[in-house]
Design an enzyme around this catalytic site. Structure first.
Site, PDB file in Angstrom:
ATOM      1  N   THR A 178      17.601  15.029   4.062  1.00  0.00           N
ATOM      2  CA  THR A 178      17.817  16.139   5.005  1.00  0.00           C
ATOM      3  C   THR A 178      19.162  15.918   5.678  1.00  0.00           C
ATOM      4  OG1 THR A 178      16.897  14.994   6.916  1.00  0.00           O
ATOM      5  CG2 THR A 178      15.334  16.183   5.513  1.00  0.00           C
ATOM      6  N   CYS A 179      19.492  16.795   6.628  1.00  0.00           N
ATOM      7  CA  CYS A 179      20.762  16.625   7.368  1.00  0.00           C
ATOM      8  C   CYS A 179      20.820  15.261   8.038  1.00  0.00           C
ATOM      9  CB  CYS A 179      20.878  17.659   8.488  1.00  0.00           C
ATOM     10  SG  CYS A 179      20.642  19.311   7.943  1.00  0.00           S
ATOM     11  N   ASN A 180      19.657  14.789   8.492  1.00  0.00           N
ATOM     12  CA  ASN A 180      19.651  13.598   9.349  1.00  0.00           C
ATOM     13  C   ASN A 180      19.343  12.288   8.644  1.00  0.00           C
ATOM     14  OD1 ASN A 180      20.319  14.969  11.650  1.00  0.00           O
ATOM     15  ND2 ASN A 180      18.197  15.524  12.086  1.00  0.00           N
ATOM     16  N   ASP A 212      10.721  17.191  16.184  1.00  0.00           N
ATOM     17  CA  ASP A 212      11.148  18.147  15.161  1.00  0.00           C
ATOM     18  C   ASP A 212      10.403  17.811  13.871  1.00  0.00           C
ATOM     19  OD1 ASP A 212      12.395  19.730  13.342  1.00  0.00           O
ATOM     20  OD2 ASP A 212      14.405  18.900  13.602  1.00  0.00           O
ATOM     21  N   PHE A 213       9.559  18.743  13.403  1.00  0.00           N
ATOM     22  CA  PHE A 213       8.686  18.453  12.263  1.00  0.00           C
ATOM     23  C   PHE A 213       9.255  18.924  10.927  1.00  0.00           C
ATOM     24  CE2 PHE A 213       5.566  17.920  15.634  1.00  0.00           C
ATOM     25  CZ  PHE A 213       4.845  16.833  15.165  1.00  0.00           C
ATOM     26  N   THR A 245      23.904  30.356   4.217  1.00  0.00           N
ATOM     27  CA  THR A 245      22.536  30.708   4.637  1.00  0.00           C
ATOM     28  C   THR A 245      21.649  29.473   4.748  1.00  0.00           C
ATOM     29  OG1 THR A 245      22.009  31.117   2.312  1.00  0.00           O
ATOM     30  CG2 THR A 245      22.628  33.025   3.630  1.00  0.00           C
ATOM     31  N   LYS A 272      19.336  26.633   6.450  1.00  0.00           N
ATOM     32  CA  LYS A 272      18.225  26.909   7.369  1.00  0.00           C
ATOM     33  C   LYS A 272      18.646  26.879   8.837  1.00  0.00           C
ATOM     34  CE  LYS A 272      13.488  26.245   8.276  1.00  0.00           C
ATOM     35  NZ  LYS A 272      12.191  25.880   7.871  1.00  0.00           N
TER      36      LYS A 272
END
Length: 420
Positions: free
Chosen positions: A57-59, A118-119, A194, A196
């Site tokens: 993910t981003c993190n 944050d899920f 686009t 999320k």
């Protein structure tokens, strides 16, 4: 010692890196898009790794899996990304066995997220597990663990208020824009991409700013049109990107590209321009800051915007941890049952051999030997004895390893490493 070995000689590991030690640029080096994830799975098969789950993910980017050595999993990651082993070692974490299990629970339950509660990550874990299963790379241990983590995350969501209040990066973006830009409803806003977080930011902007000058550009125009219809936005062609940037007051970049898509050469305007880069890897070249009229903010800066909401969320951590402990202990109970199942099975066989030999002896001695009755009684006694042993091994205050050794010794059982 818990039983984490599935096939002989392998251990359960979690390897990865996150926002805690790796900045956006480094995380970008290790980010895995869909083709790269598939490549990791294919390579894992070739390298005889029997089970793993890959998330990016981003993190964070992480691999959970069984290997003889964690380096095998690190190699998979580095072979399929731009990152190097040396770079990974500087920012990485490696957990094994019990710690790897705890880490997955913490991550899946939003306790390790850049923004507490944050899920987003749990849906990633679900999708990744499904992908691994489709490729025959999800063994019973990992499948059961993922399901337990999903269960804990659901309970935390419903039984605590750790997600209460809006503090997502997209909300932080909107807060930042509203605090920085005056007369926001009159400004021209351009959303490029686009992704999320970009979409959510857009939705929040529409909701909170009453702005009717939001334009959307995406490489694939039909994707843009589908989103624009939902939020009542204007869609322009990708070919018009530069022209649109130069008419904008705020540019939000949320593309999924692996390299920067916007640099200073795209900007000819001399009016003030605020650029928010909500992409990992970064999609806006830092050279835009050479221009005096441009302010560049990345999502890592936005995530530092903490407010009362986050403080309130922290109060729910103990309850969330309690739920994790409950679900984790159920998982560990299942695990320990797997651990002693082979010994109980071997004991059952041994007792059955005793019974069989004794029945044979009695059969010869008795003329009116009742075969069916003797079989039934033997079977019931064997079941009762094995149930007693199994019950004893499940007791919390029992050292399972010592008990197993003793049972094997007393009944002269073959040592078995197979799992049932």
């Amino acid at each position: 010692m818990e039983h984490y070995t599935m096939s002989k000689g392998t251990t359960f590991y979690a390897i990865g890196l996150s926002y805690k030690k790796a900045d956006a640029e480094v995380r970008g080096h290790f980010s895995l898009d869909e083709p790269a994830k598939l490549a990791v799975l294919e390579q894992a098969k070739t390298n005889s790794i029997e089970s793993l789950v890959v998330t990016s993910t981003c993190n964070r980017t992480e691999i959970y899996g069984f290997a003889e050595h964690p380096y095998q999993l690190i190699q998979l990651l580095c072979d399929n990304t731009k990152g190097t082993v040396e770079e990974f070692q500087e920012v990485a974490y490696i957990y094994k066995n019990r710690d790897a299990i705890s880490h997955m629970f913490k991550v899946g339950s939003g306790l390790d997220s850049q923004i507490l509660g944050d899920f987003e990550i749990i849906s990633q874990i679900k999708v990744s597990a499904r992908l691994s299963k489709a490729h025959g790379l999800l063994n019973p241990f990992l499948e059961r663990l993922v399901n337990a983590v999903i269960q804990a995350s659901k309970r935390i969501k419903t039984e605590t208020e750790i997600s209460s209040g809006a503090t997502s990066v997209s909300f932080a973006s909107v807060q930042y824009i509203m605090n920085t830009i005056q007369e926001i409803s009159e400004k021209n806003i351009l959303l490029f991409g686009t992704g999320k977080i970009g979409r959510n930011t857009c939705e929040n902007l529409v909701k909170h700013t009453k702005n009717e000058h939001i334009t959307l550009i995406n490489r694939t125009k039909d994707k843009a049109e589908a989103i624009a219809g939902k939020f009542n936005l204007i869609v322009k062609d990708y070919a018009n990107l530069q022209e649109e940037i130069n008419q904008s007051d705020i540019l939000i970049v949320a593309t999924g590209a692996q390299n920067p898509t916007v640099d200073k050469h795209c900007i000819q305007t001399i009016s003030p321009l605020l650029i928010l880069d909500l992409s990992i890897p970064k999609n806006v070249d830092v050279d835009v800051t050479d221009l005096e009229n441009v302010t560049l903010v990345h999502m890592d800066d936005l995530a530092k915007i903490t407010d009362d909401t986050l403080e309130r969320r922290k109060q729910h951590i103990p309850l969330a941890e309690q739920i994790i402990d409950e679900v984790k202990s159920e998982f560990n109970a299942w695990l320990s049952t797997r651990k002693f199942a082979p010994t109980i099975k071997a004991l059952k066989h041994k007792l059955a051999d005793f019974a069989s030999a004794e029945l044979e002896t009695q059969r010869k001695k008795m003329s009116d030997f009742n075969e069916a009755q003797a079989e039934l009684i033997s079977k019931n006694i064997i079941q009762k004895i094995t149930n007693h042993f199994a019950h004893h091994l499940k007791e919390d205050d029992v050292s399972t390893d010592d008990s197993l050794e003793l049972i094997k010794k007393v009944f002269q059982l073959e040592a078995t490493t197979d799992n049932v």
